[in-house]
Design a protein around this motif. Sequence first.
Motif, PDB file in Angstrom:
ATOM      1  N   PRO A   1      56.336 -23.256 -79.052  1.00 15.92           N
ATOM      2  CA  PRO A   1      56.078 -22.729 -80.419  1.00 15.92           C
ATOM      3  C   PRO A   1      57.258 -21.667 -80.663  1.00 15.92           C
ATOM      4  N   LEU A   2      58.146 -21.493 -79.731  1.00 12.10           N
ATOM      5  CA  LEU A   2      59.169 -20.422 -79.829  1.00 12.10           C
ATOM      6  C   LEU A   2      60.441 -21.266 -80.342  1.00 12.10           C
ATOM      7  N   CYS A   3      60.820 -22.516 -79.913  1.00 16.36           N
ATOM      8  CA  CYS A   3      61.869 -23.426 -80.416  1.00 16.36           C
ATOM      9  C   CYS A   3      61.659 -24.701 -80.779  1.00 16.36           C
ATOM     10  N   GLY A   4      60.588 -25.106 -80.727  1.00 13.91           N
ATOM     11  CA  GLY A   4      60.431 -26.477 -81.283  1.00 13.91           C
ATOM     12  C   GLY A   4      60.482 -27.483 -80.060  1.00 13.91           C
ATOM     13  N   SER A   5      61.240 -27.155 -79.064  1.00 13.54           N
ATOM     14  CA  SER A   5      61.582 -28.330 -77.930  1.00 13.54           C
ATOM     15  C   SER A   5      60.240 -28.805 -77.578  1.00 13.54           C
ATOM     16  N   GLY A   6      60.440 -30.419 -77.133  1.00 13.87           N
ATOM     17  CA  GLY A   6      59.364 -30.804 -76.395  1.00 13.87           C
ATOM     18  C   GLY A   6      59.452 -30.947 -74.941  1.00 13.87           C
ATOM     19  N   ARG A  39      62.231 -25.523 -71.138  1.00 12.66           N
ATOM     20  CA  ARG A  39      63.273 -25.733 -70.413  1.00 12.66           C
ATOM     21  C   ARG A  39      64.601 -25.483 -71.553  1.00 12.66           C
ATOM     22  N   ALA A  40      64.323 -25.573 -72.722  1.00 18.08           N
ATOM     23  CA  ALA A  40      65.581 -25.636 -73.621  1.00 18.08           C
ATOM     24  C   ALA A  40      65.848 -23.935 -74.007  1.00 18.08           C
ATOM     25  N   CYS A  41      64.590 -23.154 -74.202  1.00 13.69           N
ATOM     26  CA  CYS A  41      64.912 -21.563 -74.541  1.00 13.69           C
ATOM     27  C   CYS A  41      64.355 -20.727 -73.214  1.00 13.69           C
ATOM     28  N   GLY A  42      63.951 -21.197 -72.376  1.00 10.30           N
ATOM     29  CA  GLY A  42      63.852 -20.692 -71.128  1.00 10.30           C
ATOM     30  C   GLY A  42      62.608 -19.693 -71.003  1.00 10.30           C
ATOM     31  N   LYS A  43      61.942 -19.688 -72.069  1.00 10.12           N
ATOM     32  CA  LYS A  43      60.681 -18.707 -72.415  1.00 10.12           C
ATOM     33  C   LYS A  43      59.225 -19.276 -72.084  1.00 10.12           C
ATOM     34  N   ALA A  44      58.448 -18.636 -71.381  1.00  8.82           N
ATOM     35  CA  ALA A  44      57.054 -19.141 -71.143  1.00  8.82           C
ATOM     36  C   ALA A  44      56.425 -18.674 -72.413  1.00  8.82           C
TER      37      ALA A  44
END
Length: 140
Positions: A55-60, A41-46
Amino acid sequence: MSPSDPQQAGHAGDPYALAYPETRPFWEAAERGELLVKACRACGKAHWYPRVVCPLCGSGDTEWKPASGRGALYSYSVVERADPPYVLAYVRLEEGPVMISNLVDADPAAIRIGMPLRARFLAAPQGRRMPFFAPDTPGP
């Protein structure tokens, strides 16, 4: 039993599916012939494979999202020494991530990088249905 009970969903006796309860939505969707991917939800990527931290931005802040089940062949290897031989495939999903699976219903001589593929859900020896990929041929 409820519909999400692993005994009813085809997971009975499958230690992997039962050992990782965070993947339960994935296996339940696979039983219905649907592909889910984790999205942030943070970076919008699957991303693939599914995990609780992006694994792309570290968000939980991740969630399960329906995927189209369509993709293109990114890379592959024909495993000829296995009995029976099979094709190990890396598939770039329409949603972005690359997923490793097997390619089914394809003549190894006709396989080409970039060929369109579609997920097919087949039973694995453990009892769960899993996404495999087959050539996506246009209909009539």
